[in-house]
Design a protein around this motif. Structure first.
Motif, PDB file in Angstrom:
ATOM      1  N   UNK A 166       0.828  -1.224  -0.126  1.00 42.07           N
ATOM      2  CA  UNK A 166      -0.065  -0.063  -0.040  1.00 42.07           C
ATOM      3  C   UNK A 166       0.869   1.231  -0.013  1.00 42.07           C
ATOM      4  N   UNK A 167       2.091   1.259  -0.048  1.00 45.88           N
ATOM      5  CA  UNK A 167       2.923   2.479  -0.379  1.00 45.88           C
ATOM      6  C   UNK A 167       2.877   3.042  -1.488  1.00 45.88           C
ATOM      7  N   UNK A 168       2.463   4.412  -1.210  1.00 46.58           N
ATOM      8  CA  UNK A 168       2.110   5.169  -2.606  1.00 46.58           C
ATOM      9  C   UNK A 168       3.396   6.168  -2.905  1.00 46.58           C
ATOM     10  N   UNK A 169       4.499   5.921  -2.394  1.00 47.08           N
ATOM     11  CA  UNK A 169       5.598   6.775  -2.905  1.00 47.08           C
ATOM     12  C   UNK A 169       6.071   6.341  -4.389  1.00 47.08           C
ATOM     13  N   UNK A 170       6.750   7.113  -4.876  1.00 53.96           N
ATOM     14  CA  UNK A 170       7.229   6.965  -6.295  1.00 53.96           C
ATOM     15  C   UNK A 170       7.806   5.624  -6.776  1.00 53.96           C
ATOM     16  N   UNK A 171       7.901   5.307  -7.686  1.00 53.82           N
ATOM     17  CA  UNK A 171       8.779   3.979  -8.409  1.00 53.82           C
ATOM     18  C   UNK A 171       8.462   2.725  -7.637  1.00 53.82           C
ATOM     19  N   UNK A 172       9.512   2.271  -7.247  1.00 55.60           N
ATOM     20  CA  UNK A 172       9.647   0.929  -6.558  1.00 55.60           C
ATOM     21  C   UNK A 172       9.600   0.926  -5.095  1.00 55.60           C
ATOM     22  N   UNK A 173       9.532   2.110  -4.455  1.00 53.32           N
ATOM     23  CA  UNK A 173       9.506   2.308  -2.863  1.00 53.32           C
ATOM     24  C   UNK A 173       8.720   1.273  -2.086  1.00 53.32           C
ATOM     25  N   UNK A 174       8.066   0.743  -2.817  1.00 56.16           N
ATOM     26  CA  UNK A 174       6.889  -0.598  -2.338  1.00 56.16           C
ATOM     27  C   UNK A 174       7.643  -1.765  -1.973  1.00 56.16           C
ATOM     28  N   UNK A 175       8.638  -1.995  -2.742  1.00 57.09           N
ATOM     29  CA  UNK A 175       9.645  -3.214  -2.634  1.00 57.09           C
ATOM     30  C   UNK A 175      10.831  -2.875  -1.450  1.00 57.09           C
ATOM     31  N   UNK A 176      10.903  -1.768  -1.049  1.00 55.48           N
ATOM     32  CA  UNK A 176      12.041  -1.440  -0.202  1.00 55.48           C
ATOM     33  C   UNK A 176      11.391  -0.997   1.196  1.00 55.48           C
ATOM     34  N   UNK A 177      12.235  -0.854   2.070  1.00 61.72           N
ATOM     35  CA  UNK A 177      11.552  -0.394   3.465  1.00 61.72           C
ATOM     36  C   UNK A 177      11.142  -1.571   4.082  1.00 61.72           C
ATOM     37  N   UNK A 178      11.398  -2.799   3.794  1.00 60.66           N
ATOM     38  CA  UNK A 178      10.544  -3.991   4.132  1.00 60.66           C
ATOM     39  C   UNK A 178      11.230  -4.716   5.609  1.00 60.66           C
TER      40      UNK A 178
END
Length: 284
Positions: A19-31
């Motif tokens: 559900x991360x709405x930051x740009x690019x592939x931010x959603x696959x990082x910060x995990x």
């Protein structure tokens, strides 16, 4: 996956942030690294949240692809690490970190594993005649599989290439039917390699092509193996529209049974799975 001190099986996995709405592939990082346990041989699972104490840095960073093994009298975790939450796949260093634990809950950081470059992920560790070997993906070497050896999981020898050619990731090594096997994620299913000495590997086709199986882990007995892998509703590796919204980012863990038939690894994800991880229980 690893059998815990309580006899349950523990599954450690990357917890995506769909559900991360930051740009690019931010959603696959910060995990974070999530964990689930099963006390009935893998038939039912309880989600236990995320593992604390794995991040040696400050702020929100990225933890991927945990490999957990029991060796030298305790549990070892080798986990991929990226500083921060990058918006793109390339251009930032990644390393494999080493942690140890006596109970799979509390982990002590032992440092960065010195490998072939500063762009390595996806550790797999297995015992050898002289100690242990780690296989991993080196993105600085065209995203191919390399390895390094250790007698004690603390001090590591020089790295060397193992599987070259087509880019891939997520190597996993196991023994079944009198052979050593390696499967790697080519983003079009798992490529299979066979060896009789853990040194020379021969290509032996692909499995888990449909549904497309990504980054797998394997639990093996003497004559059968269970391959745990994840799939996406839409693969995020190159298909149109993939990863653009949460519906195409969600992943599920599946399991398929593998056997060796006439010297080849056979695995049909549509077949019935006779799952009971207690058959693979190891005595400590």
């Amino acid at each position: 996956m690893v059998e815990g001190p309580d006899g349950a099986w523990w599954l450690f996995a990357t917890q995506r942030r769909v559900d991360d709405d930051r740009p690019g592939v931010s959603w696959v990082h910060g995990t974070d690294i999530a964990v689930a346990t099963s006390a009935d041989g893998g038939l039912t699972w309880t989600h236990r949240g995320v593992v604390d104490g794995l991040d040696p840095g400050e702020g929100r960073n990225t933890l991927w692809a945990p490999e957990v093994v029991f060796a030298e009298g305790r549990f070892h975790m080798f986990v991929s690490y990226i500083t921060g939450i990058p918006e793109q796949w390339a251009g930032h260093e990644r390393h494999i970190l080493h942690h140890v634990s006596d109970d799979l809950v509390t982990w002590k950081y032992h440092g960065i594993v010195p490998l072939s470059s500063d762009y390595v992920i996806d550790a797999c560790v297995a015992p050898t005649a002289d100690g242990y070997r780690m296989w991993f993906k080196d993105e600085a070497a065209d995203s191919t599989t390399w390895c390094a050896d250790s007698r004690d999981l603390e001090t590591w020898g020089p790295s060397r290439p193992v599987i070259e050619g087509r880019p891939h990731e997520g190597p996993n090594v196991f023994t079944l039917g009198g052979w050593h096997w390696m499967i790697v994620d080519e983003w079009r299913g798992q490529a299979v390699y066979r060896s009789d000495d853990l040194e020379q590997w021969t290509a032996d086709g692909r499995i888990l092509v449909e549904p497309r199986g990504h980054h797998a882990d394997v639990v093996a007995t003497d004559d059968q193996a269970w391959i745990f892998y994840f799939t996406h509703d839409v693969s995020p590796f190159g298909e149109t529209g993939a990863g653009e919204d949460p519906a195409t980012r969600r992943a599920v863990v599946r399991v398929a049974e593998a056997r060796v038939v006439d010297g080849h690894l056979v695995c049909d994800p549509h077949d019935h799975v006779d799952l009971d991880l207690r058959r693979a229980a190891r005595t400590r």
